[in-house]
Scaffold this motif. Sequence first.
Motif, mmCIF file in Angstrom:
data_model
loop_
_atom_site.group_PDB
_atom_site.id
_atom_site.type_symbol
_atom_site.label_atom_id
_atom_site.label_comp_id
_atom_site.label_asym_id
_atom_site.label_seq_id
_atom_site.Cartn_x
_atom_site.Cartn_y
_atom_site.Cartn_z
ATOM 1 N N ASP A 124 0.825 -1.220 0.000
ATOM 2 C CA ASP A 124 0.000 0.000 0.000
ATOM 3 C C ASP A 124 0.857 1.267 0.000
ATOM 4 O O ASP A 124 2.086 1.201 0.108
ATOM 5 N N GLY A 125 0.289 2.413 0.083
ATOM 6 C CA GLY A 125 0.984 3.698 -0.052
ATOM 7 C C GLY A 125 1.640 4.159 1.269
ATOM 8 O O GLY A 125 2.401 5.126 1.293
ATOM 9 N N ASP A 126 1.436 3.407 2.456
ATOM 10 C CA ASP A 126 2.042 3.812 3.726
ATOM 11 C C ASP A 126 3.444 3.257 3.930
ATOM 12 O O ASP A 126 3.950 3.199 5.045
ATOM 13 N N GLY A 127 4.074 2.767 2.948
ATOM 14 C CA GLY A 127 5.406 2.153 3.035
ATOM 15 C C GLY A 127 6.448 3.112 3.641
ATOM 16 O O GLY A 127 7.279 2.732 4.463
ATOM 17 N N ALA A 128 6.369 4.355 3.298
ATOM 18 C CA ALA A 128 7.325 5.368 3.765
ATOM 19 C C ALA A 128 7.221 5.564 5.286
ATOM 20 O O ALA A 128 8.239 5.664 5.991
ATOM 21 N N ASP A 129 5.953 5.535 5.818
ATOM 22 C CA ASP A 129 5.725 5.704 7.273
ATOM 23 C C ASP A 129 6.344 4.561 8.058
ATOM 24 O O ASP A 129 6.930 4.757 9.107
ATOM 25 N N THR A 130 6.194 3.338 7.513
ATOM 26 C CA THR A 130 6.736 2.150 8.189
ATOM 27 C C THR A 130 8.256 2.275 8.311
ATOM 28 O O THR A 130 8.825 1.957 9.352
ATOM 29 N N ASP A 131 8.890 2.707 7.247
ATOM 30 C CA ASP A 131 10.358 2.883 7.267
ATOM 31 C C ASP A 131 10.784 3.877 8.364
ATOM 32 O O ASP A 131 11.742 3.631 9.094
ATOM 33 N N GLU A 133 9.123 4.520 10.955
ATOM 34 C CA GLU A 133 8.891 3.906 12.265
ATOM 35 C C GLU A 133 10.045 2.985 12.647
ATOM 36 O O GLU A 133 10.520 3.004 13.805
ATOM 37 N N ILE A 134 10.520 2.227 11.648
ATOM 38 C CA ILE A 134 11.636 1.306 11.887
ATOM 39 C C ILE A 134 12.901 2.091 12.248
ATOM 40 O O ILE A 134 13.615 1.745 13.198
ATOM 41 N N ASP A 135 13.145 3.141 11.533
ATOM 42 C CA ASP A 135 14.330 3.990 11.811
ATOM 43 C C ASP A 135 14.283 4.542 13.255
ATOM 44 O O ASP A 135 15.286 4.564 13.968
ATOM 45 N N LEU A 136 13.086 4.953 13.642
ATOM 46 C CA LEU A 136 12.906 5.508 14.989
ATOM 47 C C LEU A 136 13.193 4.447 16.051
ATOM 48 O O LEU A 136 13.902 4.722 17.040
ATOM 49 N N LEU A 137 12.662 3.263 15.789
ATOM 50 C CA LEU A 137 12.868 2.161 16.728
ATOM 51 C C LEU A 137 14.354 1.821 16.822
ATOM 52 O O LEU A 137 14.874 1.565 17.921
ATOM 53 N N LEU A 138 15.075 1.831 15.696
ATOM 54 C CA LEU A 138 16.514 1.536 15.690
ATOM 55 C C LEU A 138 17.287 2.597 16.466
ATOM 56 O O LEU A 138 18.208 2.277 17.220
ATOM 57 N N THR A 139 16.946 3.838 16.297
ATOM 58 C CA THR A 139 17.595 4.949 17.005
ATOM 59 C C THR A 139 17.379 4.790 18.512
ATOM 60 O O THR A 139 18.312 4.976 19.305
ATOM 61 N N GLN A 140 16.128 4.428 18.859
ATOM 62 C CA GLN A 140 15.834 4.229 20.275
ATOM 63 C C GLN A 140 16.668 3.071 20.822
ATOM 64 O O GLN A 140 17.211 3.151 21.914
#
Lengths: 144, 179
Positions: A124-131, A133-140
């Motif tokens: 779907d078109g929300d692919g960018a948001d997921t990325d 989110e993943i980046d944020l989780l990795l930073t945390q």
Amino acid sequence: MKEEHIIKQLSTLKSIQPDADFARSARTTILYRSEPKPVRLFGLAQSLSTTLSIGLVVMFFVFIALGGVATMFRTPISPTFQGVDEASLANEAGSINENTDARLSEVAYLSGEKNDRLAMTAPDGDGADTDEEIDLLLTQAKSY
Amino acid sequence: MIEGEKNLVEKARKGNSEAFGVLYDYYLPRIYRFVLFKVSHKQQAEDITQHAFMKAWENMGSYKPQGYVFGSWLYRIARNTVIDYYRQNEPQTNIEDVAPEDLGIDNSLLTKLEVKFEWENVLGAIATLNAVEQDVLIMRFVEDLPHNEVAKAVDKSETAVKVIQHRAIKKLKEALSKE
């Protein structure tokens, strides 16, 4: 030899006469041992043959005329052969139509279901948001 | 044409043998000569002539006088009888090999050697012509038939008969000049 002389020579051949005995005996044979063929039979045969010929010609023209009339009254959907039943042909054509319609709706249904499945599996078109989110989780995770 | 021919023909058509007999007497020498020049054999000429007259007598009822002179009709029958004869039999003699005496030509006319020689030449030259040319020449110059009667007998137009006659005379002239 001149032409006139030849013609004169030819005319002298007129003096040739048949043998007197032959002439007499042939006369007797012809006149008393044979007789004329009956004219009536010949005339009848001739008139019959004429009538037959005329009859055949008339029949031929009637045949052509009938063919023409039949063609004039024939509609494009008229059966070519008279022995074919029109009602059964119409029924058969109707059942073929129904069958074809059913097949078409089935095809339409199946193709619709396939589109739905494709839509479900497609990204779907929300692919960018997921990325993000993943980046944020990795930073945390790194900060810990 | 014989005097009162129409009347005689009409009677003969109704089966009157006396009337046909008169016609036979008049036409026999003509038809015989015509056949003789064609077959070049006295005995055969007699047989064919008799056969032709028999056919004519048997078919008198079918003869239609309209537009057809009786003589032309007879010549036509004789002509066809000769053709039929040749279909069934091979020609046995050539007119060139036959002396005028053998053809039954009157001996009193052959006393002069010169006349005899000329006749032999003419008969030989006639034999070199084709069938229709012979027919036309014999009918026109031996029997003095007019063009229209010859045309009916040989089943051609008058113009065609005139052309055939001209050609036949020319050929005859050439054949005689060679001898």
